[in-house]
Design a protein around this motif. Structure first.
Motif, PDB file in Angstrom:
ATOM      1  N   THR A 167      28.551  12.230  43.378  1.00  0.00           N
ATOM      2  CA  THR A 167      27.174  12.655  43.637  1.00  0.00           C
ATOM      3  C   THR A 167      26.246  12.348  42.469  1.00  0.00           C
ATOM      4  O   THR A 167      25.036  12.507  42.591  1.00  0.00           O
ATOM      5  N   TRP A 168      26.790  11.928  41.331  1.00  0.00           N
ATOM      6  CA  TRP A 168      25.984  11.652  40.131  1.00  0.00           C
ATOM      7  C   TRP A 168      25.700  10.150  40.030  1.00  0.00           C
ATOM      8  O   TRP A 168      26.597   9.326  40.199  1.00  0.00           O
ATOM      9  N   THR A 169      24.426   9.818  39.782  1.00  0.00           N
ATOM     10  CA  THR A 169      24.032   8.408  39.620  1.00  0.00           C
ATOM     11  C   THR A 169      23.883   8.120  38.138  1.00  0.00           C
ATOM     12  O   THR A 169      22.887   8.550  37.516  1.00  0.00           O
ATOM     13  N   PRO A 170      24.805   7.423  37.508  1.00  0.00           N
ATOM     14  CA  PRO A 170      24.718   7.153  36.070  1.00  0.00           C
ATOM     15  C   PRO A 170      23.735   6.019  35.796  1.00  0.00           C
ATOM     16  O   PRO A 170      23.254   5.326  36.708  1.00  0.00           O
ATOM     17  N   CYS A 171      23.445   5.807  34.519  1.00  0.00           N
ATOM     18  CA  CYS A 171      22.592   4.676  34.114  1.00  0.00           C
ATOM     19  C   CYS A 171      23.324   3.357  34.320  1.00  0.00           C
ATOM     20  O   CYS A 171      22.758   2.392  34.805  1.00  0.00           O
ATOM     21  N   VAL A 172      24.585   3.330  33.927  1.00  0.00           N
ATOM     22  CA  VAL A 172      25.439   2.161  34.111  1.00  0.00           C
ATOM     23  C   VAL A 172      26.708   2.621  34.808  1.00  0.00           C
ATOM     24  O   VAL A 172      27.407   3.513  34.321  1.00  0.00           O
ATOM     25  N   SER A 173      26.990   2.010  35.915  1.00  0.00           N
ATOM     26  CA  SER A 173      28.181   2.403  36.664  1.00  0.00           C
ATOM     27  C   SER A 173      29.441   2.000  35.911  1.00  0.00           C
ATOM     28  O   SER A 173      29.484   0.938  35.258  1.00  0.00           O
ATOM     29  N   ASN A 174      30.479   2.885  35.997  1.00  0.00           N
ATOM     30  CA  ASN A 174      31.795   2.627  35.400  1.00  0.00           C
ATOM     31  C   ASN A 174      31.729   2.481  33.876  1.00  0.00           C
ATOM     32  O   ASN A 174      32.504   1.740  33.289  1.00  0.00           O
ATOM     33  N   LEU A 175      30.788   3.176  33.230  1.00  0.00           N
ATOM     34  CA  LEU A 175      30.725   3.217  31.773  1.00  0.00           C
ATOM     35  C   LEU A 175      31.252   4.571  31.342  1.00  0.00           C
ATOM     36  O   LEU A 175      30.586   5.603  31.539  1.00  0.00           O
ATOM     37  N   ASN A 176      32.449   4.579  30.757  1.00  0.00           N
ATOM     38  CA  ASN A 176      33.106   5.843  30.435  1.00  0.00           C
ATOM     39  C   ASN A 176      33.448   5.994  28.954  1.00  0.00           C
ATOM     40  O   ASN A 176      34.254   6.841  28.602  1.00  0.00           O
ATOM     41  N   GLY A 177      32.853   5.179  28.099  1.00  0.00           N
ATOM     42  CA  GLY A 177      33.127   5.298  26.672  1.00  0.00           C
ATOM     43  C   GLY A 177      32.468   4.170  25.892  1.00  0.00           C
ATOM     44  O   GLY A 177      31.771   3.298  26.445  1.00  0.00           O
ATOM     45  N   PHE A 178      32.696   4.201  24.554  1.00  0.00           N
ATOM     46  CA  PHE A 178      32.065   3.188  23.704  1.00  0.00           C
ATOM     47  C   PHE A 178      32.623   1.795  23.981  1.00  0.00           C
ATOM     48  O   PHE A 178      31.880   0.814  23.949  1.00  0.00           O
ATOM     49  N   VAL A 179      33.915   1.699  24.276  1.00  0.00           N
ATOM     50  CA  VAL A 179      34.507   0.378  24.533  1.00  0.00           C
ATOM     51  C   VAL A 179      33.897  -0.249  25.774  1.00  0.00           C
ATOM     52  O   VAL A 179      33.540  -1.438  25.792  1.00  0.00           O
ATOM     53  N   SER A 180      33.759   0.537  26.825  1.00  0.00           N
ATOM     54  CA  SER A 180      33.153   0.002  28.040  1.00  0.00           C
ATOM     55  C   SER A 180      31.683  -0.334  27.813  1.00  0.00           C
ATOM     56  O   SER A 180      31.164  -1.309  28.370  1.00  0.00           O
ATOM     57  N   ALA A 181      30.974   0.432  26.962  1.00  0.00           N
ATOM     58  CA  ALA A 181      29.584   0.109  26.636  1.00  0.00           C
ATOM     59  C   ALA A 181      29.500  -1.199  25.842  1.00  0.00           C
ATOM     60  O   ALA A 181      28.583  -2.006  26.043  1.00  0.00           O
ATOM     61  N   PHE A 182      30.455  -1.402  24.930  1.00  0.00           N
ATOM     62  CA  PHE A 182      30.495  -2.657  24.163  1.00  0.00           C
ATOM     63  C   PHE A 182      30.753  -3.847  25.081  1.00  0.00           C
ATOM     64  O   PHE A 182      30.116  -4.902  24.946  1.00  0.00           O
ATOM     65  N   LEU A 183      31.662  -3.715  26.039  1.00  0.00           N
ATOM     66  CA  LEU A 183      31.932  -4.795  26.987  1.00  0.00           C
ATOM     67  C   LEU A 183      30.719  -5.075  27.869  1.00  0.00           C
ATOM     68  O   LEU A 183      30.420  -6.233  28.173  1.00  0.00           O
ATOM     69  N   PHE A 184      30.018  -4.006  28.266  1.00  0.00           N
ATOM     70  CA  PHE A 184      28.814  -4.214  29.075  1.00  0.00           C
ATOM     71  C   PHE A 184      27.734  -4.934  28.268  1.00  0.00           C
ATOM     72  O   PHE A 184      26.987  -5.758  28.809  1.00  0.00           O
TER      73      PHE A 184
END
Length: 422
Positions: free
Chosen positions: A127-144
């Protein structure tokens, strides 16, 4: 040190001349301690074979280092040229660091946006709409961040339309990534296509020679192009690098004097299809006018030659340089021919490009040769004294003839007077 040794040699010669027959041991004069410590063992050879510091090396690189440059900020004002001038390893290291820093910086911002919006607390909440889908930590943010800047787009992590700050950050990172890519591609292209790489295939003869050509003493060197693609609008220049002292006592180190290699006649414009011999006529305007074969080794000079032109394939200006010091100037030599006519074409033998052969050349300077030639062109009675003697003899003969004519006239007059008296 050389002056001390010369003084010692003079004292030795004077002592030996005073007492040649007596086996007297000659002692060198006492020198200061510093002079004795610095005195080389073979001072005569050391003075005779002084190493001349090159201004331009044989490969064309200038042997000049800039020190105490305080205005280093000027290098940053022309950052593109600074990056192009760097060596490959430093250039690649800088771009790798720039990419890594930008990825980490924007990855940190993406992670901060997700953390401040509370996306980390609603991982797995449908039910929550995040800013970036499937971003769950710093590593995933770095990959994005990497996917965004490199426009890879794997499709697993995507930005949503409920995050205006994320949209703005996406625009900024895309623009900045394009600028970094443009800098890298531009620097790589310019470094790969630099005209100085084309100059590697422009060759100069190892030695320069001095010999007679068309009855005139000339300084010559040879240039050639190893590639089949030509250098368009090729031109050649030469400079004499030699320290001088003015009449006012000012010392000018590494003074540059132009050497004429055909500027006024157009011979400096080259059609460089086959190797050419560049000739400098040693005349009154030449800096070699008063230099003879015996005096040449004593001169401390350097000849810098510069070949310029446009690369036919790229249209970029190319410059190749080389130099000749005194020990590389051969007096009384000529270059071996390298061009032969084959069946339907001309062939260049680059094995003989640097070879020379000895030829009959006067050992006198061009000035002395000109004086000899001017004396030889005069008549046999060319000297002033002989001309004066000849003129005096002519005047004496004319006076004697006049005297004889006067005597004859006087004799005729006397005869007439005697006849009248009778």
């Amino acid at each position: 040190v050389c002056l001390f040794l010369m003084a010692a040699n003079v004292l030795e010669e004077d002592s030996m001349e005073q007492d040649i027959e007596s086996p007297v041991t000659i002692h060198q004069p006492k020198l200061p301690k510093q002079a004795r410590e610095d005195l080389p063992k073979n001072i005569n050879k050391e003075c005779a074979k002084r190493k001349i510091q090159r201004y331009v090396r044989k490969d064309g690189k200038c042997n000049v280092h800039h020190g105490n440059v305080r205005e280093t900020y000027r290098y940053l004002t022309d950052i593109f040229t600074t990056l192009v001038d760097l060596k490959w390893r430093f250039n690649l290291l800088i771009f790798v660091m720039v990419y890594t820093v930008t990825w980490l910086f924007f990855g940190m911002i993406w992670w901060l946006i997700a953390y401040m919006r509370g996306d980390m607390d609603h991982i797995g909440d449908s039910t929550w709409t995040p800013c970036v889908s499937n971003l769950n930590g710093f590593v995933s943010a770095f990959l994005f961040s990497i996917e965004t800047e490199t426009t890879i787009g794997y499709g697993y992590r995507v930005i949503t339309d409920k995050c205006p700050e994320g949209i703005i950050l996406l625009l900024v990172q895309s623009v900045l990534g394009s600028i970094v890519n443009a800098f890298m591609v531009g620097c790589m292209f310019v470094k790969i296509s630099q005209p100085k790489k084309r100059a590697e295939t422009l060759v100069f003869s190892t030695n320069a020679v001095i010999s007679m050509r068309d009855g005139k003493l000339c300084l010559m060197f040879r240039v050639g192009d190893l590639r089949n693609s030509h250098i368009v609008e090729a031109s050649i220049r030469a400079k004499l690098i030699k320290s001088k002292q003015t009449k006012e006592g000012e010392f000018i180190p590494l003074n540059q004097t132009d050497i004429n290699v055909g500027y006024y006649t157009g011979d400096d414009r080259l059609f460089l299809v086959s190797p050419l011999i560049i000739s400098h006529e040693i005349n009154q305007q030449s800096p070699f006018w008063e230099i003879s074969k015996a005096q040449l080794p004593k001169e401390e000079l350097e000849i810098v030659v510069i070949l310029e032109g446009m690369v036919e394939a790229t249209g970029m200006t190319c410059q190749a340089r080389s130099s000749y010091v005194t020990s590389e100037i051969l007096w009384g030599y000529r270059f071996t021919p390298v061009l032969t006519l084959e069946d339907g074409f001309y062939e260049v033998d680059y094995n003989s490009f640097h070879e020379t052969y000895e030829t009959n050349t006067p050992v006198y300077s061009a000035k002395e040769l000109a004086e000899m030639a001017s004396r030889a062109e005069l008549p046999l009675t060319w000297s002033v004294s002989s001309k004066l003697d000849q003129h005096a003899e002519l005047e004496t003969e004319e006076e004697e003839k006049n005297q004889e004519d006067q005597n004859e006239r006087n004799g005729d007059v006397a005869n007439l007077e005697n006849e009248s008296k009778v």
